[in-house]
Scaffold this motif. Structure first.
Motif, PDB file in Angstrom:
ATOM      1  N   THR A   1       0.873  -1.531   0.078  1.00  0.00           N
ATOM      2  CA  THR A   1       0.621   0.070  -0.527  1.00  0.00           C
ATOM      3  C   THR A   1       0.664   1.587  -0.310  1.00  0.00           C
ATOM      4  O   THR A   1       2.170   0.994   0.470  1.00  0.00           O
ATOM      5  CB  THR A   1      -0.782   0.033   1.092  1.00  0.00           C
ATOM      6  N   THR A   2      -0.267   2.406   0.182  1.00  0.00           N
ATOM      7  CA  THR A   2       0.671   3.458  -0.175  1.00  0.00           C
ATOM      8  C   THR A   2       1.161   3.862   1.643  1.00  0.00           C
ATOM      9  O   THR A   2       0.392   3.242   2.279  1.00  0.00           O
ATOM     10  CB  THR A   2      -0.137   4.795  -1.010  1.00  0.00           C
ATOM     11  N   ASP A   3       1.458   5.124   1.819  1.00  0.00           N
ATOM     12  CA  ASP A   3       1.834   4.880   3.071  1.00  0.00           C
ATOM     13  C   ASP A   3       0.014   4.762   4.114  1.00  0.00           C
ATOM     14  O   ASP A   3      -1.059   5.765   3.954  1.00  0.00           O
ATOM     15  CB  ASP A   3       1.766   6.537   3.791  1.00  0.00           C
TER      16      ASP A   3
ATOM     17  N   LEU B   1       1.454   4.256   9.890  1.00  0.00           N
ATOM     18  CA  LEU B   1       2.126   3.833   9.627  1.00  0.00           C
ATOM     19  C   LEU B   1       3.225   2.186   8.511  1.00  0.00           C
ATOM     20  O   LEU B   1       3.803   2.102   8.618  1.00  0.00           O
ATOM     21  CB  LEU B   1       0.724   2.307   9.439  1.00  0.00           C
ATOM     22  N   GLY B   2       3.458   4.232   7.915  1.00  0.00           N
ATOM     23  CA  GLY B   2       4.297   3.675   6.867  1.00  0.00           C
ATOM     24  C   GLY B   2       3.412   2.767   5.042  1.00  0.00           C
ATOM     25  O   GLY B   2       2.646   2.344   6.202  1.00  0.00           O
TER      26      GLY B   2
ATOM     27  N   SER C   1     -20.058   2.852   6.689  1.00  0.00           N
ATOM     28  CA  SER C   1     -19.319   3.636   7.450  1.00  0.00           C
ATOM     29  C   SER C   1     -17.999   3.072   8.148  1.00  0.00           C
ATOM     30  O   SER C   1     -16.850   3.050   9.163  1.00  0.00           O
ATOM     31  CB  SER C   1     -20.069   2.553   8.749  1.00  0.00           C
ATOM     32  N   ALA C   2     -17.355   2.433   7.190  1.00  0.00           N
ATOM     33  CA  ALA C   2     -16.215   1.916   7.248  1.00  0.00           C
ATOM     34  C   ALA C   2     -15.557   2.210   6.892  1.00  0.00           C
ATOM     35  O   ALA C   2     -15.440   2.968   5.648  1.00  0.00           O
ATOM     36  CB  ALA C   2     -15.825   0.607   6.977  1.00  0.00           C
ATOM     37  N   ILE C   3     -13.960   2.365   6.786  1.00  0.00           N
ATOM     38  CA  ILE C   3     -12.747   3.146   6.741  1.00  0.00           C
ATOM     39  C   ILE C   3     -11.672   2.714   5.488  1.00  0.00           C
ATOM     40  O   ILE C   3     -11.691   0.852   6.635  1.00  0.00           O
ATOM     41  CB  ILE C   3     -11.819   4.229   7.109  1.00  0.00           C
ATOM     42  N   ALA C   4     -11.304   2.214   4.424  1.00  0.00           N
ATOM     43  CA  ALA C   4     -10.696   1.312   4.348  1.00  0.00           C
ATOM     44  C   ALA C   4      -8.687   1.932   5.203  1.00  0.00           C
ATOM     45  O   ALA C   4      -8.536   2.850   5.349  1.00  0.00           O
ATOM     46  CB  ALA C   4      -9.918   1.764   2.550  1.00  0.00           C
ATOM     47  N   LEU C   5      -8.364   0.364   4.949  1.00  0.00           N
ATOM     48  CA  LEU C   5      -6.721   0.742   6.059  1.00  0.00           C
ATOM     49  C   LEU C   5      -5.956   0.914   4.928  1.00  0.00           C
ATOM     50  O   LEU C   5      -4.860   2.037   5.736  1.00  0.00           O
ATOM     51  CB  LEU C   5      -6.563  -0.812   5.962  1.00  0.00           C
ATOM     52  N   GLY C   6      -5.996   1.702   3.542  1.00  0.00           N
ATOM     53  CA  GLY C   6      -4.684   1.861   2.666  1.00  0.00           C
ATOM     54  C   GLY C   6      -5.138   1.981   1.403  1.00  0.00           C
ATOM     55  O   GLY C   6      -5.690   1.149   1.370  1.00  0.00           O
ATOM     56  N   ARG C   7      -4.312   2.303   0.511  1.00  0.00           N
ATOM     57  CA  ARG C   7      -4.731   2.167  -0.470  1.00  0.00           C
ATOM     58  C   ARG C   7      -3.525   1.084  -1.718  1.00  0.00           C
ATOM     59  O   ARG C   7      -2.173   1.250  -1.124  1.00  0.00           O
ATOM     60  CB  ARG C   7      -4.643   3.734  -1.051  1.00  0.00           C
ATOM     61  N   VAL C   8      -4.138   1.003  -2.695  1.00  0.00           N
ATOM     62  CA  VAL C   8      -3.241  -0.042  -3.316  1.00  0.00           C
ATOM     63  C   VAL C   8      -1.685   0.441  -4.085  1.00  0.00           C
ATOM     64  O   VAL C   8      -2.279   0.962  -4.993  1.00  0.00           O
ATOM     65  CB  VAL C   8      -3.885  -1.023  -3.480  1.00  0.00           C
ATOM     66  N   GLU C   9      -0.731   0.131  -3.473  1.00  0.00           N
ATOM     67  CA  GLU C   9       0.162   0.798  -4.824  1.00  0.00           C
ATOM     68  C   GLU C   9       0.495  -0.385  -5.713  1.00  0.00           C
ATOM     69  O   GLU C   9       0.764  -1.135  -6.737  1.00  0.00           O
ATOM     70  CB  GLU C   9       1.489   1.126  -3.898  1.00  0.00           C
ATOM     71  N   VAL C  10       0.326  -1.885  -5.317  1.00  0.00           N
ATOM     72  CA  VAL C  10       1.250  -2.293  -5.584  1.00  0.00           C
ATOM     73  C   VAL C  10       0.497  -3.994  -4.993  1.00  0.00           C
ATOM     74  O   VAL C  10       0.409  -4.743  -3.928  1.00  0.00           O
ATOM     75  CB  VAL C  10       2.202  -3.217  -5.860  1.00  0.00           C
TER      76      VAL C  10
ATOM     77  N   ARG D   1       5.639  -8.173   9.271  1.00  0.00           N
ATOM     78  CA  ARG D   1       5.533  -7.231   8.091  1.00  0.00           C
ATOM     79  C   ARG D   1       6.170  -5.853   8.280  1.00  0.00           C
ATOM     80  O   ARG D   1       6.334  -4.588   7.708  1.00  0.00           O
ATOM     81  CB  ARG D   1       5.685  -7.653   7.011  1.00  0.00           C
ATOM     82  N   ASN D   2       5.454  -5.704   9.572  1.00  0.00           N
ATOM     83  CA  ASN D   2       4.523  -4.196   9.714  1.00  0.00           C
ATOM     84  C   ASN D   2       4.645  -3.700  11.122  1.00  0.00           C
ATOM     85  O   ASN D   2       3.467  -3.820  11.619  1.00  0.00           O
ATOM     86  CB  ASN D   2       3.179  -3.959   9.199  1.00  0.00           C
ATOM     87  N   HIS D   3       5.853  -3.307  11.798  1.00  0.00           N
ATOM     88  CA  HIS D   3       6.177  -3.022  13.354  1.00  0.00           C
ATOM     89  C   HIS D   3       4.948  -1.970  13.371  1.00  0.00           C
ATOM     90  O   HIS D   3       4.463  -2.143  14.757  1.00  0.00           O
ATOM     91  CB  HIS D   3       7.203  -3.288  13.592  1.00  0.00           C
ATOM     92  N   ARG D   4       4.995  -1.470  12.630  1.00  0.00           N
ATOM     93  CA  ARG D   4       3.676   0.349  13.353  1.00  0.00           C
ATOM     94  C   ARG D   4       2.174  -0.294  13.143  1.00  0.00           C
ATOM     95  O   ARG D   4       1.972  -0.085  13.930  1.00  0.00           O
ATOM     96  CB  ARG D   4       4.348   1.444  12.322  1.00  0.00           C
ATOM     97  N   LEU D   5       1.905  -0.667  12.448  1.00  0.00           N
ATOM     98  CA  LEU D   5       0.696  -1.623  12.165  1.00  0.00           C
ATOM     99  C   LEU D   5       0.222  -2.409  14.231  1.00  0.00           C
ATOM    100  O   LEU D   5      -0.381  -2.335  14.734  1.00  0.00           O
ATOM    101  CB  LEU D   5       0.137  -2.439  11.205  1.00  0.00           C
TER     102      LEU D   5
END
Ligand code: GLN
Length: 263
Positions: free
Chosen positions: A138-140, A153-154, A171-180, A208-212
């Motif tokens: 994803t993007t940031d 989260l980067g 009422s939901a939001i996406a976690l991120g936007r897909v880059e690849v 892989r995503n320690h900030r998450l």
């Protein structure tokens, strides 16, 4: 820094049904990141047919095949424990099949719509496209932290392997936007409803995503207790995996969706 009296209770749900893709590693990541900060953690693993506790702080639901995920949804619906836990403010992190069954409906092994748990505002359906298989980047990304703060989260990195595609409700939001890769299938990745977070990222995602990982822990223990760790190794892994995902896309000469559509 303040302290915490009780151990953080992490519940891993039905690993034999929803553990095909290594998502059990998410529990290890969370408990290690707590231990490195001298915060006690208890991991409760609940097998199919066993009683689900409703008193845990954080629930992990992994990915799996169509048949087992239908069984998991049925058992969780009958138990009611996950619904009670979410009503109490528990955090849930659900991956792929886990995310799909937490939505309001998902396809079973015959492609027939089954009712989901309704804890995430999304629906999952079969589409006339090949499985989405490969690196997912994803993007940031950001999530909402304690007190409504925005937690960066980067880019999120992982791999995906799913036939279903997911549409988030209003009422939901996406976690991120897909880059690849493909993610939900409409350019977004993952679904967040309150403290319930779903994603298509395997990896395991929290390795892989320690900030998450820390964002989930922050919702439970508060951000103040999460002292910085030396994450040089995971940063190196992230850099390597992001480059690999982008190289794969560029090397194919196609954008990510074309890459997935090729037979
Ligand atoms: N069985 C689901 C699908 O194929 C989820 C797969 C998974 O959890 N990776 O869409």
């Amino acid at each position: 820094m303040t302290s915490r009296d009780s151990a953080v209770r992490i519940c891993v749900l039905y690993p034999e049904l929803l553990g095909t893709y290594g998502d059990g590693g998410n529990a290890r990541v969370l408990s290690r990141r707590l231990a490195w900060r001298d915060i006690a953690a208890e991991v409760h693993t609940v097998g199919a047919g066993e009683a689900v506790p409703d008193s845990c702080d954080l629930y992990l639901v992994g990915g799996g095949e169509d048949g087992p995920q239908t069984q998991a949804a049925r058992e969780l619906q009958a138990s009611g424990a996950l619904h009670r836990a979410v009503d109490r403010g528990a955090v849930v992190f659900a991956v792929c099949a886990g995310m799909q069954i937490l939505g309001s409906r998902f396809p079973d092994a015959d492609g027939i719509d089954r009712p989901g748990l309704g804890l995430l505002d999304c629906v999952t359906m079969r589409v006339d496209r090949p499985r989405a298989v490969g690196e997912l980047l994803t993007t940031d990304a950001t999530v909402t932290g304690p007190g409504g703060s925005t937690v960066p989260l980067g880019p999120l990195t992982g791999f995906e392997n799913h036939a279903g595609r997911t549409v988030a409700g209003s009422s939901a939001i996406a976690l991120g936007r897909v880059e690849v890769g493909e993610g939900n299938g409409d350019g977004t990745e993952g679904v967040v409803t309150g403290r319930v977070i779903g994603t298509y990222l395997h990896g395991p995602a929290l390795a892989r995503n320690h900030r998450l990982a820390d964002a989930l822990l922050g919702l439970v223990v508060g951000a103040d207790l999460l002292t910085p760790l030396d994450d040089a190794d995971v940063e190196a892994l992230r850099t390597e995996r992001q480059a690999a995902a982008r190289r794969d896309r560029v090397g194919s000469g196609h954008d990510s969706l074309h890459r997935r559509r090729r037979p």
